[in-house]
Design a protein around this motif. Sequence first.
Motif, PDB file in Angstrom:
ATOM      1  N   ASP A   1      -6.972   3.068   2.378  1.00 36.20           N
ATOM      2  CA  ASP A   1      -5.735   2.971   3.150  1.00 36.20           C
ATOM      3  C   ASP A   1      -5.833   3.744   4.454  1.00 36.20           C
ATOM      4  O   ASP A   1      -5.330   3.317   5.493  1.00 36.20           O
ATOM      5  CB  ASP A   1      -4.553   3.531   2.340  1.00 36.20           C
ATOM      6  CG  ASP A   1      -4.207   2.688   1.127  1.00 36.20           C
ATOM      7  OD1 ASP A   1      -4.232   1.454   1.243  1.00 36.20           O
ATOM      8  OD2 ASP A   1      -3.910   3.283   0.065  1.00 36.20           O
TER       9      ASP A   1
ATOM     10  N   TYR B   1       0.804  -1.219   0.000  1.00 37.10           N
ATOM     11  CA  TYR B   1       0.000   0.000   0.000  1.00 37.10           C
ATOM     12  C   TYR B   1       0.840   1.273   0.000  1.00 37.10           C
ATOM     13  O   TYR B   1       0.354   2.341  -0.407  1.00 37.10           O
ATOM     14  CB  TYR B   1      -0.962  -0.001   1.197  1.00 37.10           C
ATOM     15  CG  TYR B   1      -0.345   0.483   2.495  1.00 37.10           C
ATOM     16  CD1 TYR B   1      -0.591   1.763   2.968  1.00 37.10           C
ATOM     17  CD2 TYR B   1       0.499  -0.348   3.237  1.00 37.10           C
ATOM     18  CE1 TYR B   1      -0.023   2.208   4.149  1.00 37.10           C
ATOM     19  CE2 TYR B   1       1.064   0.084   4.420  1.00 37.10           C
ATOM     20  CZ  TYR B   1       0.804   1.368   4.871  1.00 37.10           C
ATOM     21  OH  TYR B   1       1.379   1.804   6.031  1.00 37.10           O
ATOM     22  N   ASN B   2       2.087   1.173   0.459  1.00 45.69           N
ATOM     23  CA  ASN B   2       2.932   2.372   0.512  1.00 45.69           C
ATOM     24  C   ASN B   2       4.304   2.138  -0.121  1.00 45.69           C
ATOM     25  O   ASN B   2       5.275   2.789   0.243  1.00 45.69           O
ATOM     26  CB  ASN B   2       3.086   2.843   1.962  1.00 45.69           C
ATOM     27  CG  ASN B   2       3.796   1.801   2.841  1.00 45.69           C
ATOM     28  OD1 ASN B   2       4.038   0.672   2.393  1.00 45.69           O
ATOM     29  ND2 ASN B   2       4.113   2.170   4.067  1.00 45.69           N
ATOM     30  N   GLU B   3       4.351   1.219  -1.086  1.00 42.73           N
ATOM     31  CA  GLU B   3       5.627   0.880  -1.719  1.00 42.73           C
ATOM     32  C   GLU B   3       5.760   1.511  -3.099  1.00 42.73           C
ATOM     33  O   GLU B   3       4.771   1.754  -3.787  1.00 42.73           O
ATOM     34  CB  GLU B   3       5.768  -0.643  -1.831  1.00 42.73           C
ATOM     35  CG  GLU B   3       5.884  -1.355  -0.504  1.00 42.73           C
ATOM     36  CD  GLU B   3       6.137  -2.841  -0.673  1.00 42.73           C
ATOM     37  OE1 GLU B   3       6.849  -3.230  -1.612  1.00 42.73           O
ATOM     38  OE2 GLU B   3       5.616  -3.617   0.155  1.00 42.73           O
TER      39      GLU B   3
ATOM     40  N   LYS C   1       3.624   4.638  -4.259  1.00 48.78           N
ATOM     41  CA  LYS C   1       2.153   4.685  -4.239  1.00 48.78           C
ATOM     42  C   LYS C   1       1.666   5.669  -3.173  1.00 48.78           C
ATOM     43  O   LYS C   1       2.182   5.719  -2.067  1.00 48.78           O
ATOM     44  CB  LYS C   1       1.576   3.304  -3.949  1.00 48.78           C
ATOM     45  CG  LYS C   1       0.049   3.281  -3.915  1.00 48.78           C
ATOM     46  CD  LYS C   1      -0.473   1.918  -3.511  1.00 48.78           C
ATOM     47  CE  LYS C   1      -1.978   1.943  -3.338  1.00 48.78           C
ATOM     48  NZ  LYS C   1      -2.418   2.811  -2.235  1.00 48.78           N
TER      49      LYS C   1
ATOM     50  N   LEU D   1      -1.727   7.290  -0.845  1.00 49.49           N
ATOM     51  CA  LEU D   1      -2.769   6.700  -0.016  1.00 49.49           C
ATOM     52  C   LEU D   1      -4.152   6.907  -0.622  1.00 49.49           C
ATOM     53  O   LEU D   1      -4.461   7.974  -1.146  1.00 49.49           O
ATOM     54  CB  LEU D   1      -2.745   7.322   1.378  1.00 49.49           C
ATOM     55  CG  LEU D   1      -1.474   7.089   2.202  1.00 49.49           C
ATOM     56  CD1 LEU D   1      -1.551   7.876   3.509  1.00 49.49           C
ATOM     57  CD2 LEU D   1      -1.250   5.614   2.476  1.00 49.49           C
TER      58      LEU D   1
ATOM     59  N   ASP E   1      -3.260  -3.579   3.549  1.00 55.99           N
ATOM     60  CA  ASP E   1      -1.824  -3.288   3.513  1.00 55.99           C
ATOM     61  C   ASP E   1      -1.039  -4.387   2.794  1.00 55.99           C
ATOM     62  O   ASP E   1      -0.106  -4.105   2.045  1.00 55.99           O
ATOM     63  CB  ASP E   1      -1.267  -3.137   4.934  1.00 55.99           C
ATOM     64  CG  ASP E   1      -1.766  -1.884   5.637  1.00 55.99           C
ATOM     65  OD1 ASP E   1      -2.578  -1.157   5.034  1.00 55.99           O
ATOM     66  OD2 ASP E   1      -1.337  -1.646   6.777  1.00 55.99           O
TER      67      ASP E   1
END
Length: 348
Positions: free
Chosen positions: A33, A22-24, A27, A29, A49
């Motif tokens: 998220d 989700y935060n790689e 990317k 939010l 996640d």
Amino acid sequence: MGFSKDFIWGAASAAYQIEGAYNEDGKGLSIWDVHSRKAGRVKYSETGDVACDHYHRYKEDIALFKEIGLKYYRLSISWTRILPDGTGEINEKGIKFYSDLIDELLAAGIEPMVTLHHWDYPYELYRKGGWLNDESPLWFEEYTKIVVEALSDRVKYWMTINEPQCIIGNGYFHGAHAPFLVTCDRDMIIMSHNILLAHGRAVKCIRKYAKQPPLVTFVPMGPAYIPKDNTAEAIEEARRTTMSMKQTLFYSITWWSDPVYLGKYPDEAYEIFGEDMIHPSKEDMEIISQPLDFNAVNIYFSRGLRNPNHYATNEYQGVPRNTLNWVVDERVMYWAPKFLYERYGKPI
């Protein structure tokens, strides 16, 4: 009843439900998220996640698709994997992920079908008012152009927005989906109109920039009421109730499909919402009613009216149900396409 030779058998997914990461790799939010993190909003306090970790395991997943004989796969693109803030700077790593995913599908002999938006709205745009902001259709058009330019040399099937009934009904009417709000009819009407405008602008954008002839559609839900018997009167009652807004309001078929296919909001909407109802311009309705290639609908269940014994007309003790407690009644796969085709005249 058999299936035609050109019936498409496949499977479908949504980015937030399967990708994880989700935060790689740049990317941004989405509202899911952010808003799914508050305790009590999602069963077992689960988030997306990690989910199925499809972002890292897509090659293994596609190998399984091939093993089971899948020929078509409908996926959705994460808006914030392409545009972390919803507009502006493009995340090239996000584009590369979907480009590699499409290549892997094609190498496995699987036709990709792309949904541009399946609920995971950019959080930074939500902070600007989200679908209430009249610029939101332009934000969606910007995003669409980027995706189409990147993937349309290999993607032929395009779906603009998935289940707007859930975006508005679950997100802002019942407060059961992100952003978990309960708001007024006027707000939901304005948001609905902007979603429909976003769809129409996306259709025009796809047709303008696609690198091969595209097949384009919109994907609302399409459940039907089942006739109580095979008399003409019962069938007409089921058809009329299926297409009425009075039972289902923002979840109705006609609220979302009449503007797209018939170029106008249902007459019932003006009766139900009164002075809250908008009176859109001719130009807006021309954008919304861009010609589509087929009518795509998600059909999960049949609807039933409540009777004096408190059971719905499609229920009885021991009726088969799925894990979401929805009634399983295979007759809906006959009546829903029939009623939809009779009203809108498009292949299903």
